[in-house]
Every structure is written in C-alpha cells, then in structure tokens.
Design a protein around this motif. Structure first.
Motif, PDB file in Angstrom:
ATOM      1  N   ALA A  93       0.913  -1.297   0.077  1.00 11.95           N
ATOM      2  CA  ALA A  93       0.158  -0.119  -0.026  1.00 11.95           C
ATOM      3  C   ALA A  93       0.949   1.267   0.019  1.00 11.95           C
ATOM      4  O   ALA A  93       0.653   2.035  -0.702  1.00 11.95           O
ATOM      5  CB  ALA A  93      -0.837  -0.056   1.171  1.00 11.95           C
ATOM      6  N   VAL A  94       1.852   1.340   0.575  1.00 15.38           N
ATOM      7  CA  VAL A  94       2.746   2.389   0.873  1.00 15.38           C
ATOM      8  C   VAL A  94       4.019   2.059   0.258  1.00 15.38           C
ATOM      9  O   VAL A  94       5.098   1.357   0.960  1.00 15.38           O
ATOM     10  CB  VAL A  94       2.886   2.749   2.171  1.00 15.38           C
ATOM     11  CG1 VAL A  94       3.917   4.113   2.137  1.00 15.38           C
ATOM     12  CG2 VAL A  94       1.633   3.317   2.790  1.00 15.38           C
ATOM     13  N   LEU A  95       4.603   2.336  -1.050  1.00 14.67           N
ATOM     14  CA  LEU A  95       5.706   1.986  -1.636  1.00 14.67           C
ATOM     15  C   LEU A  95       7.013   2.958  -1.170  1.00 14.67           C
ATOM     16  O   LEU A  95       7.834   2.387  -1.108  1.00 14.67           O
ATOM     17  CB  LEU A  95       5.543   1.920  -3.010  1.00 14.67           C
ATOM     18  CG  LEU A  95       4.530   1.110  -3.826  1.00 14.67           C
ATOM     19  CD1 LEU A  95       4.271   1.222  -5.219  1.00 14.67           C
ATOM     20  CD2 LEU A  95       4.695  -0.398  -3.403  1.00 14.67           C
ATOM     21  N   GLU A  96       6.717   3.879  -0.671  1.00 16.28           N
ATOM     22  CA  GLU A  96       7.698   4.925  -0.181  1.00 16.28           C
ATOM     23  C   GLU A  96       7.128   5.815   0.794  1.00 16.28           C
ATOM     24  O   GLU A  96       6.036   6.349   0.905  1.00 16.28           O
ATOM     25  CB  GLU A  96       8.030   5.814  -1.150  1.00 16.28           C
ATOM     26  CG  GLU A  96       9.307   6.722  -1.085  1.00 16.28           C
ATOM     27  CD  GLU A  96       9.904   7.505  -2.049  1.00 16.28           C
ATOM     28  OE1 GLU A  96      10.944   7.954  -1.879  1.00 16.28           O
ATOM     29  OE2 GLU A  96       8.994   7.956  -2.957  1.00 16.28           O
ATOM     30  N   GLN A  97       7.937   5.810   1.975  1.00 14.11           N
ATOM     31  CA  GLN A  97       7.445   6.572   3.077  1.00 14.11           C
ATOM     32  C   GLN A  97       7.321   7.961   2.599  1.00 14.11           C
ATOM     33  O   GLN A  97       8.015   8.480   1.883  1.00 14.11           O
ATOM     34  CB  GLN A  97       8.506   6.466   4.256  1.00 14.11           C
ATOM     35  CG  GLN A  97       8.122   7.154   5.490  1.00 14.11           C
ATOM     36  CD  GLN A  97       6.805   6.661   6.175  1.00 14.11           C
ATOM     37  OE1 GLN A  97       5.775   6.920   5.838  1.00 14.11           O
ATOM     38  NE2 GLN A  97       7.042   5.775   7.314  1.00 14.11           N
ATOM     39  N   PHE A  98       6.468   8.554   3.327  1.00 10.64           N
ATOM     40  CA  PHE A  98       5.819  10.031   3.112  1.00 10.64           C
ATOM     41  C   PHE A  98       5.375  10.696   4.444  1.00 10.64           C
ATOM     42  O   PHE A  98       5.300  10.009   5.593  1.00 10.64           O
ATOM     43  CB  PHE A  98       4.757  10.057   1.988  1.00 10.64           C
ATOM     44  CG  PHE A  98       3.420   9.490   2.551  1.00 10.64           C
ATOM     45  CD1 PHE A  98       2.573  10.428   3.200  1.00 10.64           C
ATOM     46  CD2 PHE A  98       3.122   8.217   2.227  1.00 10.64           C
ATOM     47  CE1 PHE A  98       1.366   9.960   3.816  1.00 10.64           C
ATOM     48  CE2 PHE A  98       1.950   7.757   2.648  1.00 10.64           C
ATOM     49  CZ  PHE A  98       1.012   8.568   3.494  1.00 10.64           C
ATOM     50  N   VAL A  99       5.655  11.996   4.317  1.00 16.99           N
ATOM     51  CA  VAL A  99       5.246  13.021   5.499  1.00 16.99           C
ATOM     52  C   VAL A  99       4.339  14.161   4.873  1.00 16.99           C
ATOM     53  O   VAL A  99       4.588  14.650   3.916  1.00 16.99           O
ATOM     54  CB  VAL A  99       6.375  13.405   6.356  1.00 16.99           C
ATOM     55  CG1 VAL A  99       7.179  14.195   5.273  1.00 16.99           C
ATOM     56  CG2 VAL A  99       5.865  14.208   7.341  1.00 16.99           C
ATOM     57  N   GLU A 100       3.166  13.816   5.619  1.00 13.76           N
ATOM     58  CA  GLU A 100       2.091  15.053   5.090  1.00 13.76           C
ATOM     59  C   GLU A 100       2.349  16.259   5.920  1.00 13.76           C
ATOM     60  O   GLU A 100       2.353  16.237   7.180  1.00 13.76           O
ATOM     61  CB  GLU A 100       0.671  14.698   5.438  1.00 13.76           C
ATOM     62  CG  GLU A 100       0.297  13.378   4.404  1.00 13.76           C
ATOM     63  CD  GLU A 100      -1.193  12.937   4.659  1.00 13.76           C
ATOM     64  OE1 GLU A 100      -1.926  13.690   5.588  1.00 13.76           O
ATOM     65  OE2 GLU A 100      -1.788  12.394   3.869  1.00 13.76           O
ATOM     66  N   LEU A 101       2.431  17.452   5.210  1.00 11.71           N
ATOM     67  CA  LEU A 101       2.618  18.832   5.646  1.00 11.71           C
ATOM     68  C   LEU A 101       1.387  19.736   5.375  1.00 11.71           C
ATOM     69  O   LEU A 101       0.962  19.762   4.041  1.00 11.71           O
ATOM     70  CB  LEU A 101       3.677  19.449   5.655  1.00 11.71           C
ATOM     71  CG  LEU A 101       5.068  18.774   5.722  1.00 11.71           C
ATOM     72  CD1 LEU A 101       5.874  17.787   4.569  1.00 11.71           C
ATOM     73  CD2 LEU A 101       6.271  19.697   6.132  1.00 11.71           C
ATOM     74  N   ASN A 102       0.973  20.688   6.162  1.00 11.22           N
ATOM     75  CA  ASN A 102       0.168  21.707   5.638  1.00 11.22           C
ATOM     76  C   ASN A 102       0.825  22.835   4.603  1.00 11.22           C
ATOM     77  O   ASN A 102       1.928  22.727   4.997  1.00 11.22           O
ATOM     78  CB  ASN A 102      -0.328  22.396   6.801  1.00 11.22           C
ATOM     79  CG  ASN A 102      -1.386  23.553   6.558  1.00 11.22           C
ATOM     80  OD1 ASN A 102      -0.779  24.540   6.363  1.00 11.22           O
ATOM     81  ND2 ASN A 102      -2.779  23.171   6.463  1.00 11.22           N
ATOM     82  N   PRO A 103       0.057  23.424   3.902  1.00  4.34           N
ATOM     83  CA  PRO A 103       0.904  24.264   2.550  1.00  4.34           C
ATOM     84  C   PRO A 103       1.832  25.266   3.517  1.00  4.34           C
ATOM     85  O   PRO A 103       2.587  25.717   3.107  1.00  4.34           O
ATOM     86  CB  PRO A 103      -0.271  24.833   1.763  1.00  4.34           C
ATOM     87  CG  PRO A 103      -1.244  23.634   1.898  1.00  4.34           C
ATOM     88  CD  PRO A 103      -1.094  23.013   3.295  1.00  4.34           C
ATOM     89  N   ASP A 104       0.973  26.008   4.528  1.00  2.00           N
ATOM     90  CA  ASP A 104       1.417  27.063   5.319  1.00  2.00           C
ATOM     91  C   ASP A 104       2.967  26.575   5.962  1.00  2.00           C
ATOM     92  O   ASP A 104       3.772  27.319   6.024  1.00  2.00           O
ATOM     93  CB  ASP A 104       0.682  27.765   6.356  1.00  2.00           C
ATOM     94  CG  ASP A 104      -0.498  28.094   5.684  1.00  2.00           C
ATOM     95  OD1 ASP A 104      -0.286  28.559   4.584  1.00  2.00           O
ATOM     96  OD2 ASP A 104      -1.741  28.385   6.311  1.00  2.00           O
TER      97      ASP A 104
END
Length: 349
Positions: free
Chosen positions: A263-274
């Motif tokens: 399901a997750v081929l590469e680790q990611f981190v979500e950030l708010n645009p601001d």
C-alpha cells in the motif's frame, strides 16, 4: 443525541496513547449522559485489533483460580498446566537467543519485523531461533524469514481455509495435548452468531442482546460517571521540537502491517501548505524528521487536510519502523523537528 438509536464506537483507544484510558472514559460518560446503555440498538464499545495478554476466552483473567479450574475441566487438563501472566510479547522477543529464553516461536497474524519497537533488534533476535513458524494470510516481512509459513483464512472469509483456531487445534492434536478441542456446541453457526456474553451455550442461553438492561456491576446497580480532564501527550513541543508528529494507518493497512508493503511503496510525511512554505519544503522532496528518539527521512506530501502545527506519517512502513535506535514513545503522537532534506537523504536508513 437526538437519534433514537445511537452507538458510540472508538478504536484502539486504550493501547496506543498515554491518555487513551481518559478518552475511553470520556466517551463512556457521554454514552451514560445520553442514556445509551441498556437502550435497544444503542450503547458504547471500544473496538480493538490487539489481543490482551493475561486473558482467557471470554476476557476472563488468567490469574483467577476459579476461571482456570473451570476452563481446565472443559479442556480436559489440570489447572496447573495453564500458563499464568508472564512477560510481555516484546520482553519475550528480546529474550530470544539468551540463556533460558524461548528457542521457538509460533506467530499468528503479527509482523514484529515491521511493527515492533526497536524492530532491527527484534529481527536479530528472531534470527537466533531454532524454529520460527508464522501463520498469516499474506507473506509478511516476518513470514519471509520463517522456517515454515502456514496460510490462514482471512477475517470474514473463514470458509476459504483453516482458521487460526483450527490450526492450533490440529497442532494440539498432533502433539498429543489432552482436550476435546471443541466448543460447547455449534450454536454460533446454527444461529449466525450469539450475543456476548453468553455464559451457558450448552443450556441454550439466549445471549445478552441488551447489556446493562437490568443494571450495572455496582452495589446499587446504577452507573457511575468518572470525571476526566484533558491532558496533553506525554511529549510536549518546545523550541527544539516545535511540531507534533501524528502517526496512523492509510487505506489497506491493518495492525499486522503486512498489506502496507504494497500500500505504501515509499514513506511519506504530510505537511500543511503554510508549514511547508515556512520551512522551505517542496512537495515531493525529501524531508528529515527528527524526534527525541531518532531520525527518519520521508518524501513530502503537501496537503491542506492537516493542521499547520502537525505532520503525519504512516507507521506501517518497513524502512521507517526498522530504525535501529528509535523507540516508540507513544505510537500516535510525539514532538519533532522538520527540515528540508537533501537528495542524498533518500537513501538514508
């Protein structure tokens, strides 16, 4: 509150955050205030995907001699052979390969190589075993290291293969373990399930369709409110670690962790645009996340679905979980520092 039938369900509330018990208690207070317990089609429940050690069937305590004696009589064994409360699963994992530690492991539906704290150490310990047998519905990271893999039926698909219980019963029979390896009857199949608790299945107990209808387990039978106040996470932010990191699942994840490899081929981190603009982070570029426990590198996903004071990472990724130094302080939240990475960081462990 205005609904005639209302059911409050929470998930994993008491096992993955330091204040989980407070959260569950607050929801119970809400359910009591709305009069949900004892009302048809209403109530409260905490749905968890985790087992609880020290518990026997029906969530009965293994330390209760009366419970052990009763179940031993059903299973045809002496009460003294039933194991009592002992070390946690992680403590047992760390004992592998040491003097007096376990030499073999039969593992059902768990992937400690990915999901255990200090997973690199756990993997090293698993490699010292004389025998590792994994029963799972997919070939997890841990199953790939097993000597034997037993395929099991998936949840809600029990007719497609052997269930965990059938595998245990089969092994028990082959090992000559005493016991009938049966339940008190087959009413669960005949009646498409029974309402729990159902203490006397053989005597046609109807089950408990409406718990707390007659009262609660208190001296006067009336419910009790338990006041709780808000307390923040164990780790607070400061000038060095000013951002909250939250973790959780993404679609196709489960607590076993195995589906996450696909399901997750590469680790990611979500950030708010601001937040991303303030930190100089670009969408799709590497980001370095530093906590008081360790360092992780992930690719940025800039999205307005997250708060500007927080970032999010999925916790079921093998390359993220197998950090040789990181310890999971509170698996849903901790304080971190977020910085733009370099392209060389993409290959960091």
């Amino acid at each position: 509150a205005a609904g005639q039938r209302s059911l409050i369900l929470t998930a994993h509330g008491d096992g993955q955050q330091a204040r989980g018990a407070d959260t569950v208690t607050a929801f119970i207070n809400l359910a009591l205030g709305l009069g949900l317990p004892g009302t048809a089609g209403s109530g409260y429940g905490c749905v968890t995907g985790h087992g609880r050690r020290g518990r026997l069937p029906g969530h009965r305590g293994v330390a209760d001699p009366a419970v052990c004696e009763h179940l031993a009589s059903v299973w045809g064994v002496h009460p003294e052979v039933l194991p009592g409360p002992g070390r946690s699963a992680y403590e047992l994992l760390r004992a592998f390969g040491t003097g007096g530690g376990p030499r073999a492991l039969l593992l059902f539906g768990s992937d400690p190589v990915v999901s255990a704290p200090r997973a690199a150490e756990v993997e090293e310990r698993l490699n010292t075993l004389d025998l590792l047998v994994v029963a799972d519905r997919v070939l997890s990271e841990t199953a790939q290291r097993a000597d034997v893999v037993l395929p099991t039926a998936q949840r809600a698909g029990e007719s497609g293969g052997r269930t965990d219980l059938e595998i245990l019963a089969g092994l028990g029979s082959r090992l000559g373990t005493p016991g009938p390896w049966t339940t008190a009857g087959d009413r669960t199949e005949q009646e498409s399930g029974l309402f729990w608790p159902c203490p006397q299945t053989a005597d046609q107990h109807p089950g408990t369709a409406r718990p707390f209808l007659a009262g609660f387990a208190t001296p006067d039978g009336r419910a009790r409110f338990t006041p709780v106040g808000h307390r923040g996470p164990d780790e607070d932010t400061d000038s060095e670690y000013p951002i909250h990191l939250t973790t959780g699942e993404v679609p196709a994840h489960d607590q076993g962790g195995a589906p996450s490899r696909h399901a997750v081929l590469e680790q990611f981190v979500e950030l708010n645009p601001d937040l991303a603009e303030r930190l100089g982070v670009l969408d799709g570029e590497p980001v370095r996340i530093t906590s008081r426990q360790g360092i992780s590198v992930a690719r940025a996903r800039v999205t307005d679905t997250i708060r500007a004071d927080s970032v999010f990472m999925p916790f079921h990724r093998a390359d993220a979980a197998r950090d040789p130094i990181a310890w999971m302080p509170e698996s849903l939240v901790c304080a971190v520092r977020v910085e733009p990475g370099t392209h060389g960081d993409r290959e960091a462990p």
